[in-house]
Design an enzyme around this catalytic site. Sequence first.
Site, mmCIF file in Angstrom:
data_model
loop_
_atom_site.group_PDB
_atom_site.id
_atom_site.type_symbol
_atom_site.label_atom_id
_atom_site.label_comp_id
_atom_site.label_asym_id
_atom_site.label_seq_id
_atom_site.Cartn_x
_atom_site.Cartn_y
_atom_site.Cartn_z
ATOM 1 N N CYS A 195 0.821 -1.238 0.062
ATOM 2 C CA CYS A 195 0.043 0.094 -0.022
ATOM 3 C C CYS A 195 0.867 1.107 -0.042
ATOM 4 C CB CYS A 195 -1.023 0.142 1.157
ATOM 5 S SG CYS A 195 -1.621 1.570 1.501
ATOM 6 N N CYS A 251 0.187 4.068 2.878
ATOM 7 C CA CYS A 251 0.229 3.594 3.965
ATOM 8 C C CYS A 251 1.724 3.896 4.586
ATOM 9 C CB CYS A 251 0.425 2.008 4.025
ATOM 10 S SG CYS A 251 -1.373 1.581 3.827
#
Length: 305
Positions: free
Chosen positions: A46, A49
Site C-alpha cells: 500500500c 500507507c
Amino acid sequence: MEILNGASGTPAADLIKDATEASFMVDVVEASQEVPVIVDFWAPWCGPCKTLGPLLEDAVTAAKGAVKMVKVNVDEAQMIAGQLQIQSIPTVYAFYKGQPVDGFQGAVPGSEITAFVERVVAAGGGEMPDGGLDDAVAAAEEMMTEGAFADAVETFAAILGEDPNHAAAYGGLVRAHIALEDLEQAEAVLNGAPAEISESAELEAAHAQLELAKQAADAGPVAELTAAVEADPNNPQARFDLALALHASDQVEEAVAQLLELFRQDREWNEGAAKTQLFTIFDALKANDPIVLNGRRKLSSMIFA
C-alpha cells in the site's frame, strides 16, 4: 493517571508497536482501558500507507504517552481485518475503553493527523503537551464559564501578545466574540489566524462554533419542524432543518440523533450534508463530550457497516 496527561516517561518502544491477531486483544482492547490506542491498518504493498504511517507515529510520539499506536498488517491479520470490516487501506481506528471512538480512511494531510491525535487524546481525558501559557488560558476559560466574556477577550488577546501562534488562545478569542454575539469580529479574528495554526483543533472548533452560531440565526421553530418530520419521516430537508433548530435551542443530543437518522436513511443526500453537519457539531464540542463519543461511534458503525 499520569499517562493520560502526557507526563509519563513511557519509552517510545511501548508507544508504538506491531500487533498480530494473537496480540490484538492485549495490545489494543486491553491497553485501551487505560489510554487511547490508535490502530493503523496497513499492508506492505500500500503506497499511501508508507506516507501515513510515519506521520501518525510522529504525532503519537509528540503526545508523550497520552496515546499509543498499534500497527496491523492486514495481510497477516485477515481475521481481525474481516471482523472490523476493513474494506480499504490505509484505515485508522482509535479505541478507548475497548470501543472504537474515532477513525478515518485513506491518506490525509499532516494537519488532519495532528487534529485526529489531539481528538483521541482528549477523548481519553488527556492533554497534549502544553506551551507554557496554559494557566492564563485556563483563567480565561474560567471567565467564559462565569459569563465575563469581555474580560476573556482581553485575557486571550494578552496571551496572543506573548505567543501569536497560541492556538488555544486564538480559538478562545473567537469563542469569546461569539459569546458576545459579535459574529463579524469572531470571523475576522478567525480569518486572521496565522497559517501555522489555521488547521489546529482549537481553530477548527472555533470555526465550527461560528458556523453553528450563523445557522442558529436562521433556524426555524422546533415545534413546526417536528410536526413536519412526523408527517413525512422520509423528508430529508425537513429532518435536516429540524436538526438545525434543535441545535439552535441547545438540544444538541437530539440534533445529533436526527442527523444520524438522516445519514442512515440517505447518506448521500445534499452532498453528504448530514455527515458534514455532524462533524461540525462534533468539532464544536470537546472531544471527550459524551455526545461526541456516542455520536462518532454510531456514525463510524454506519460508515464501516
